[in-house]
Scaffold this active site. Structure first.
Site, short mmCIF file in Angstrom:
data_model
loop_
_atom_site.label_atom_id
_atom_site.label_comp_id
_atom_site.label_asym_id
_atom_site.label_seq_id
_atom_site.Cartn_x
_atom_site.Cartn_y
_atom_site.Cartn_z
CB SER A 20 -1.06 0.07 1.24
OG SER A 20 -0.28 0.09 2.51
CD GLU A 22 -3.89 -12.12 14.32
OE1 GLU A 22 -2.94 -11.09 14.32
OE2 GLU A 22 -5.05 -11.44 14.12
CG HIS A 65 4.35 0.65 13.06
ND1 HIS A 65 5.43 -0.02 12.57
CD2 HIS A 65 3.11 0.19 12.61
CE1 HIS A 65 4.79 -1.49 12.53
NE2 HIS A 65 3.52 -1.02 12.57
N1 GLN Z 1 -0.26 -5.33 1.36
C1 GLN Z 1 -0.66 -4.84 2.71
C2 GLN Z 1 -0.20 -3.19 2.81
O1 GLN Z 1 0.85 -3.14 2.10
C3 GLN Z 1 -0.05 -5.60 3.75
C4 GLN Z 1 -0.44 -5.03 5.21
C5 GLN Z 1 -0.36 -5.89 6.36
O2 GLN Z 1 0.66 -6.44 6.53
N2 GLN Z 1 -1.10 -5.72 7.35
O3 GLN Z 1 -0.86 -2.53 3.22
#
Ligand code: GLN
Ligand code: ZN
Length: 770
Positions: free
Chosen positions: A449, A621, A710
């Site tokens: 993304s 998880e 993050h």
């Molecule tokens: N392909 C997703 C992104 O890049 C992977 C997201 C994730 O690992 N939670 O947003």
């Protein structure tokens, strides 16, 4: 005498009132009193619902403004010293500081004080749920003291209603177990002796306030406990039993079978024991036989983890068996706190009328308890209509053609044994892929993304409202994709992505296009603090009516000669982040999803896409709480992934991605997924995570994340180079990829371009040095 109760209730409110009040408070728009008033209104409303359903108690103490474990940290006066509280701060300010991090003072721009603000408490998953709790921190200096004002005030609110409160608290052993030792080697179990007197004082204060029943949750009884933790339970409850003889203590376990802790759970000298008869139905009668006769047995017979209407006939039959064995001292409850299900589902505006009838949120589950109690009291006639309606809804669900699709079952039956295997071993594939892709050494890529900008979100909202037609929406998304592609080309990345502009959420996006899924308008479940998620409802056999991502990927690939990665969510992640059906094994549901993804993979290959990433961030998880069940889970989970990934030629490269995970204990399973490339989060662990891959001799290619996505901070290339050199110590250089830790959707474009520029430069330096 048969009683009904709940172990806990959703807090967030039907309209997510708590979320919005919290966020307004954090923005400084409403003061503490206004926030507290909203919270009090919600508590009262939820207690009234519990009373209307005829419960014998309302649950008090399950409510929290952010998290119930964080509330306990304050209740027991063990806020970590690192926050530097001097006790003069208002408790709520300290509470949110622990939950969200705190500035030590109002930093002026560039004040240069050099002080680093205390980080929030770590957050981690509450057992195998998607709820996250704040992790208590313990060390030798940890002291406990009772601060019961808030809890006693809530008890007072309930009594004033008037309602009969049952106070719900995490028990002392689970509280210590769920925390972490701040110093390696510190044994937090040693704190039990300090903690127990505070529990004793609290029980006394509650008794003085008129509380006759206290539920102490010890969910660790569902884990593999060594002798020391078992002994801790014995000594803790022996001591609490002598503290307050008049009060009834109900020990609650949930989420997992008791197994080797079963005898222990039945032995502990408390007034009663709650067991999860949904997750461990096979243990119920054993517990019923062993638990001393004078104790209450609370049977968690309504599923607190899922959204389907209960089979009340079956529940009644089970409960009558227990009654037979034990006589009257039977309590009936949901299996666990209702925190994990939406508040109300049966009138959800987005769910069609047929499906709605199959569902039960917290409110509907309360109603099921009401019906069960009446029927058990011998007043079955008065609830005959409700029982019939419930029966009819279950029958309709079982018979619905929307649930069972013959073609899906047939396809699974006919699936060849080698469907979960690639045509050739990795070494052969690697060669074919190198010839086709022609990538440089240390190829650079991203995880999928790119920033979900305000424009993207506005376009999607307008499309959903019907203000933007499909063609206009498609064009708007294509513009975003083109922008992302051109930026990546400018940056000089080697393997591109289309950026996922068209996706709201990585599970919802696929669920919306697959048969067998439904979505709610208001089925919110708290994830942590003010954050809620709205999991899809996976109600029927899964099928893919048409391609889901191919047009976007084809469009993106058409814009560039560089390889474009197709981007899919894997079967286990879709399974894990949905409410799934309870009428077949999770493994079977996962296989069905895998087949749908498999078809998408094949279609992407057909469309000329040479690399396809199947994200599985949730695979870890899904691990069962008991080690003994890990292998079975990992067996079907990795098989589902391979079924999704294996229809392609040798020269089509399959990627996978995982994040937020510890990998070392499941490395064989990760290797068994046999993805050609795996990208993982590693930067925050300073590449330490990668060591495991190295010593395990992980056979395929790896992209260890070289920077943390993050934070908005732009890392320098020097940092990334250092991490990469560290990575190259444990992974052969010709198998290393270079990429960020995770997707970039929560970031802003200026940070993203700056960081990726550094990343690409780092790759160039590395190649030059090689
Ligand atoms: N392909 C997703 C992104 O890049 C992977 C997201 C994730 O690992 N939670 O947003
Ligand atoms: Zn990720």
């Amino acid at each position: 005498m048969i009683k009904t109760h709940v172990l806990g209730f959703p807090r967030i409110g039907a309209q997510r009132e708590l979320k919005f009040a919290l966020e307004r408070h954090w923005r400084g728009e409403i003061d503490t009193d206004t926030l507290e008033a909203t919270a009090a209104r919600l508590r009262a409303a939820h207690w009234r619902l519990q009373q209307q359903a005829g419960l014998d108690f309302v649950a008090v103490g399950d409510f929290a403004l952010y998290d119930h474990v964080a509330s306990l940290i304050q209740l027991f006066g063990c806020e970590p010293a690192r926050f530097g509280f001097d006790g003069s701060e208002p408790p709520l300010q300290r509470y949110f500081a622990m939950a969200r991090g705190a500035p030590t003072h109002a930093h002026a721009e560039g004040c240069g004080c050099g002080a680093t603000d205390p980080q929030a408490l770590e957050m981690t998953k509450w057992f195998d749920t998607n709820y996250h709790y704040l992790v208590p921190e313990f060390d030798e200096a940890t002291a406990f003291s009772l601060h019961a004002e808030r809890l006693l005030a809530e008890v007072g609110e309930a009594i004033a209603l008037p309602a009969s409160p049952k106070v719900v608290l995490l028990g002392p052993v689970s509280f210590l177990h769920l925390g972490k030792s701040k110093v390696a080697g510190f044994d937090r179990l040693g704190l039990l002796e300090r903690l127990l007197p505070v529990y004793e004082q609290l029980l006394l204060r509650l008794a003085a306030r008129g509380v006759t029943c206290v539920q102490l949750d010890e969910p660790v009884l569902g884990l593999d406990l060594d002798e020391r933790w078992q002994q801790a339970l014995r000594s803790a409850y022996a001591r609490l039993a002598t503290a307050e003889p008049q009060q009834q203590l109900l020990l609650a376990t949930y989420f997992s079978p008791l197994q080797q802790n079963l005898a222990l759970a039945c032995e502990l000298p408390v007034g009663g024991l709650h067991v999860d008869a949904v997750r461990a139905p096979e243990e119920l009668l054993d517990v019923a036989r062993r638990l001393p006769r004078e104790r209450v047995l609370s049977v968690g017979i309504i599923d607190g983890r899922n959204v389907w209407r209960a089979d009340l006939d079956a529940a009644l039959a089970r409960l009558r068996e227990v009654l037979e064995l034990r006589g009257g001292r039977l309590w009936v409850a949901p299996s666990c706190s209702l925190l994990h299900v939406p508040l109300r589902l049966r009138d959800d505006a987005a769910v069609d009328g047929e499906l709605r009838l199959w569902l039960a949120g917290a409110e509907e589950k309360l109603d099921e308890l009401r019906v069960l109690k009446r029927a058990l009291w011998g007043d079955e006639a008065s609830v005959a209509a409700e029982l019939a309606a419930s029966r009819a809804a279950r029958a309709a669900r079982a018979a619905s053609p929307r649930v069972r699709r013959v073609a899906v079952a047939e396809r699974l039956r006919a699936l060849p044994a080698e469907a979960d295997r690639r045509a050739s071993p990795f070494a052969v594939r690697q060669q074919a892929q190198r010839e086709r892709l022609q990538l440089p050494a240390f190829p650079t890529t991203t995880i999928g993304s790119f920033p979900q900008t305000a424009e993207i979100r506005a376009a999607r909202a307008a499309f959903k409202r019907g203000e933007l037609d499909e063609a206009a929406y498609r064009e708007a998304m294509q513009r975003e994709i083109a922008l992302a592609v051109h930026r990546q080309e400018e940056l000089g990345l080697d393997m591109l992505v289309h950026g996922e502009a068209e996706r709201n959420d990585m599970v919802e996006y696929f669920g919306e296009q697959l048969d067998g899924f439904a979505f709610t308008a208001n089925g919110w479940v708290q994830s942590y603090g003010s954050r809620c998620v709205k999991p899809p409802l996976l109600y029927g056999d899964v099928a893919r009516p048409r391609a889901m991502t191919v047009e976007w990927s084809r469009y993106a690939q058409g814009l560039t000669p560089r390889p474009m990665k197709g981007m899919l969510t894997g079967p286990i992640t879709i399974l894990q982040w949905s409410f799934v059906r309870d009428d077949q094994a999770r493994a079977d549901t996962a296989l069905q999803i895998a087949l749908a993804i498999r078809d998408e993979v094949a279609d992407l290959e057909q469309a000329g896409i040479a690399a396809i990433q199947i994200d599985e961030p949730a695979i870890r998880e899904g691990l069962p709480l008991r080690r003994a069940q890990w292998d079975a889970y990992l067996g079907w989970a990795t098989c589902a992934f391979r079924i999704a990934a294996s229809p392609v030629r040798d020269d089509t490269q399959i990627h996978t991605h995982m994040c937020y995970a510890e990998f070392n204990d499941i490395l064989p399973a990760i290797a068994a997924m046999d993805a050609d490339v795996i990208t993982i989060e590693t930067s925050r662990s300073d590449m330490e995570l990668l060591r495991g891959f190295g010593s395990f001799r992980y056979p395929n290619e790896i992209g260890p994340g070289v920077y943390d996505i993050h934070s908005p901070r732009v890392p320098g290339r020097g940092e990334m180079l250092r991490l990469l050199r560290k990575a190259a110590e444990v992974i052969p250089a010709d198998r290393l990829w270079i990429n960020p830790d995770c997707g970039l959707k929560t970031r802003q474009w200026p940070e993203v371009t700056a960081a990726l520029k550094e990343m690409v430069e780092a790759a160039r330096e590395l190649r030059a040095a090689a």
